[in-house]
Design an enzyme around this catalytic site. Structure first.
Site, PDB file in Angstrom:
ATOM      1  N   SER A 213       0.527  -1.089  -0.083  1.00  0.00           N
ATOM      2  CA  SER A 213      -0.270   0.276  -0.038  1.00  0.00           C
ATOM      3  C   SER A 213       0.761   0.881  -0.244  1.00  0.00           C
ATOM      4  O   SER A 213       1.653   1.726  -1.164  1.00  0.00           O
ATOM      5  CB  SER A 213      -0.964  -0.422   0.776  1.00  0.00           C
ATOM      6  OG  SER A 213      -2.338   0.769   0.825  1.00  0.00           O
TER       7      SER A 213
ATOM      8  N   LYS B 111     -21.749  18.739   9.069  1.00  0.00           N
ATOM      9  CA  LYS B 111     -20.807  19.349  10.242  1.00  0.00           C
ATOM     10  C   LYS B 111     -20.470  18.347  10.767  1.00  0.00           C
ATOM     11  O   LYS B 111     -21.770  17.493  11.045  1.00  0.00           O
ATOM     12  CB  LYS B 111     -21.733  20.275  11.104  1.00  0.00           C
ATOM     13  CG  LYS B 111     -20.612  20.239  11.940  1.00  0.00           C
ATOM     14  CD  LYS B 111     -18.974  21.323  11.221  1.00  0.00           C
ATOM     15  CE  LYS B 111     -18.214  22.233  12.390  1.00  0.00           C
ATOM     16  NZ  LYS B 111     -16.819  22.800  11.380  1.00  0.00           N
TER      17      LYS B 111
END
Length: 295
Positions: free
Chosen positions: A164, A216
């Protein structure tokens, strides 16, 4: 002291480029070390809240116990600067070398620049054994390494694997060698969302989010993940995944379709050479010897 809360904040509810099996191990280890192993049953994560933990800072910036303040971050061996890249990779660790099972992109960058400017350094070897780590900061470092090509011989010597984010770093080097039992690949990005709402409810605790702005605190661990939030998080993961694929394709001179076609698969030893993710199968000491003789 190992900074487990700090590591938890960097791995959960944020995109990471790490081998999935390593992610599972880290999750279980963090739960045990942080005293919340009771939240795991049968290998499943029931609840983990990095937001509710205090963050102990690691020691001084760019320092490491037992080392001189002038430590360049690499070991000079017969004209070769050997830079260790091990453990979980994070954006900012504040040390030049691996510490508490982590390596910082900031430390790798500083060590590389120091090696590049040091007239005593004739070649650079990244000594890599890592499952990957944070996406944040990874590709900026990879681009810097790619631009360094041609300045000095720059080899990625795997000891044992580069998966990765670690593979993204290796791919930017001039040459990659992998041991017979080592691995390459896992070109992909994952996100681990933690939902504590059910566990809190069973404990008689209700968390009410009071927000200004519809999105939010979207994806917080105190509420189930909504379809909209999931879709937006998936879009971010997809964007980062495509960046990963295009970066590896450029670095290794491969077609993007070939890299994409691996579907984040990992490759053992010679299989990585066959796919184009490595250049040769070599034991680390043999690869180091080859680099030395090439000088």
């Amino acid at each position: 002291m190992t900074n487990f809360p700090h590591l938890a904040q960097r791995l959960f509810n944020t995109p990471v480029a790490i081998h999935p099996h390593k992610a599972e191990v880290v999750m279980a280890a963090l739960a045990d070390r942080l005293g919340i192993s009771h939240m795991f049953r049968g290998g499943e994560l029931l609840a983990l809240s990095p937001m509710a933990m205090e963050d102990d800072e690691i020691g001084g910036v760019f320092s490491r116990p037992g080392r001189s303040e002038r430590d360049p971050g690499f070991d000079l061996v017969e004209g070769m600067a050997v830079i260790p890249v091990t453990g979980t990779l994070v954006q900012k660790l504040g040390t030049l070398r691996p510490y508490s099972g982590m390596t910082g992109y900031d430390g790798i960058r500083t060590a590389l620049l120091a090696a590049l400017e040091d007239p005593g350094v004739k070649a650079i070897a990244l000594d890599i054994d890592s499952p990957g780590g944070e996406v944040a900061g990874c590709f900026d470092l990879v681009d810097m390494i790619y631009r360094m090509r041609g300045e000095k011989p720059l080899h990625a010597i795997l000891d044992e694997s580069a998966y990765s984010a670690a593979y993204a770093i290796a791919s930017a080097c001039d040459r990659i060698t992998v041991p017979r039992t080592g691995g390459t690949g896992s070109v992909g990005v994952i996100g681990m969302h933690v939902d504590m709402s059910a566990a809190l409810g069973k404990g008689g605790i209700t968390v009410t989010m009071i927000r200004y702005g519809e999105h939010k605190a979207e994806g917080n661990e105190f509420e189930p993940l909504t379809e909209g939030a999931h879709a937006r998080m998936q879009a971010d993961i997809d964007t980062m995944g495509e960046l990963f694929i295009e970066t590896v394709a450029r670095n290794r001179n491969l077609k993007a379709s070939v890299v994409r076609g691996t579907k984040a698969e990992t490759f053992l030893g010679a299989a990585g050479v066959t796919i184009g993710f490595a250049d040769a199968v070599r034991a680390p000491d043999a690869a180091m010897g080859e680099l030395y003789r090439s000088l």
